[in-house]
Design a protein around this motif. Structure first.
Motif, PDB file in Angstrom:
ATOM      1  N   LYS A  30       0.831  -1.205   0.000  1.00 29.39           N
ATOM      2  CA  LYS A  30       0.000   0.000   0.000  1.00 29.39           C
ATOM      3  C   LYS A  30       0.866   1.255   0.000  1.00 29.39           C
ATOM      4  O   LYS A  30       0.529   2.244  -0.636  1.00 29.39           O
ATOM      5  N   GLU A  33       2.100   1.817  -3.487  1.00 29.43           N
ATOM      6  CA  GLU A  33       1.026   2.376  -4.325  1.00 29.43           C
ATOM      7  C   GLU A  33       0.838   3.861  -4.033  1.00 29.43           C
ATOM      8  O   GLU A  33       0.707   4.672  -4.946  1.00 29.43           O
ATOM      9  N   ARG A  34       0.838   4.201  -2.754  1.00 31.36           N
ATOM     10  CA  ARG A  34       0.630   5.597  -2.350  1.00 31.36           C
ATOM     11  C   ARG A  34       1.782   6.472  -2.839  1.00 31.36           C
ATOM     12  O   ARG A  34       1.558   7.586  -3.332  1.00 31.36           O
ATOM     13  N   ALA A  36       3.667   5.916  -5.425  1.00 31.84           N
ATOM     14  CA  ALA A  36       3.538   6.035  -6.882  1.00 31.84           C
ATOM     15  C   ALA A  36       2.499   7.085  -7.255  1.00 31.84           C
ATOM     16  O   ALA A  36       2.646   7.777  -8.270  1.00 31.84           O
ATOM     17  N   GLN A  37       1.456   7.208  -6.447  1.00 30.89           N
ATOM     18  CA  GLN A  37       0.422   8.215  -6.712  1.00 30.89           C
ATOM     19  C   GLN A  37       0.921   9.623  -6.401  1.00 30.89           C
ATOM     20  O   GLN A  37       0.609  10.576  -7.105  1.00 30.89           O
ATOM     21  N   LEU A  38       1.694   9.755  -5.347  1.00 32.22           N
ATOM     22  CA  LEU A  38       2.094  11.082  -4.863  1.00 32.22           C
ATOM     23  C   LEU A  38       3.354  11.631  -5.524  1.00 32.22           C
ATOM     24  O   LEU A  38       3.488  12.843  -5.685  1.00 32.22           O
ATOM     25  N   GLU A  40       6.572  11.808  -8.456  1.00 32.55           N
ATOM     26  CA  GLU A  40       6.923  11.623  -9.864  1.00 32.55           C
ATOM     27  C   GLU A  40       7.864  10.424  -9.983  1.00 32.55           C
ATOM     28  O   GLU A  40       8.665  10.167  -9.081  1.00 32.55           O
TER      29      GLU A  40
END
Length: 142
Positions: A30, A33-34, A36-38, A40
């Motif tokens: 998790k 994933e987080r 990668a979202q936040l 660059e």
């Protein structure tokens, strides 16, 4: 006795916290994933947080041996090639003569043989990297 009990309680609490983290999803997947979202992709790369970086950390082999194309892409040695390289190294380390003339011939031959075998082991590790770890040296020349 009280110290023993206190350590036992602390260990039990630590296990309970770890179980709770695991129950909530393990965290690592998790978190990735987080991130990668936040962040660059270039930022993740600079911080060495990519999947490739994680694989390098998880593999028990120096990073250089995992990433250097001259090591990774090198073909397997031909029969006798590593032995020849080891003898070349031996001559440069211990002199032009393969035998140590200060020792009896049998002892000098045994010493030379063991030194060359040690050099061969290092050369195999450098040439084959992780293959040498998993395979136990079962392939190639000798």
């Amino acid at each position: 006795q009280a110290d023993k009990e206190e350590r036992r309680v602390r260990r039990a609490e630590a296990r309970a916290r770890a179980a709770e983290r695991a129950r909530r999803g393990g965290g690592k997947g998790k978190l990735k994933e987080r991130l990668a979202q936040l962040a660059e992709p270039e930022t993740l790369k600079q911080a060495m947080l990519t999947d490739v970086d994680e694989k390098i950390r998880a593999t028990d082999l120096p990073e250089r041996l995992q990433t250097d194309p001259s090591v990774v892409d090198r073909p397997p040695p031909e029969a006798g090639e590593v032995r020849h390289e080891a003898q070349w190294c031996y001559e440069r380390l211990f002199g032009e003569s393969l035998y140590d003339s200060s020792l009896p011939e049998a002892a000098a031959a045994l010493l030379m043989s063991r030194r060359i075998e040690a050099i061969e082991a290092v050369l195999r590790l450098l040439r084959q990297g992780s293959e040498a770890e998993g395979g136990g040296g079962g392939g190639g020349g000798g």
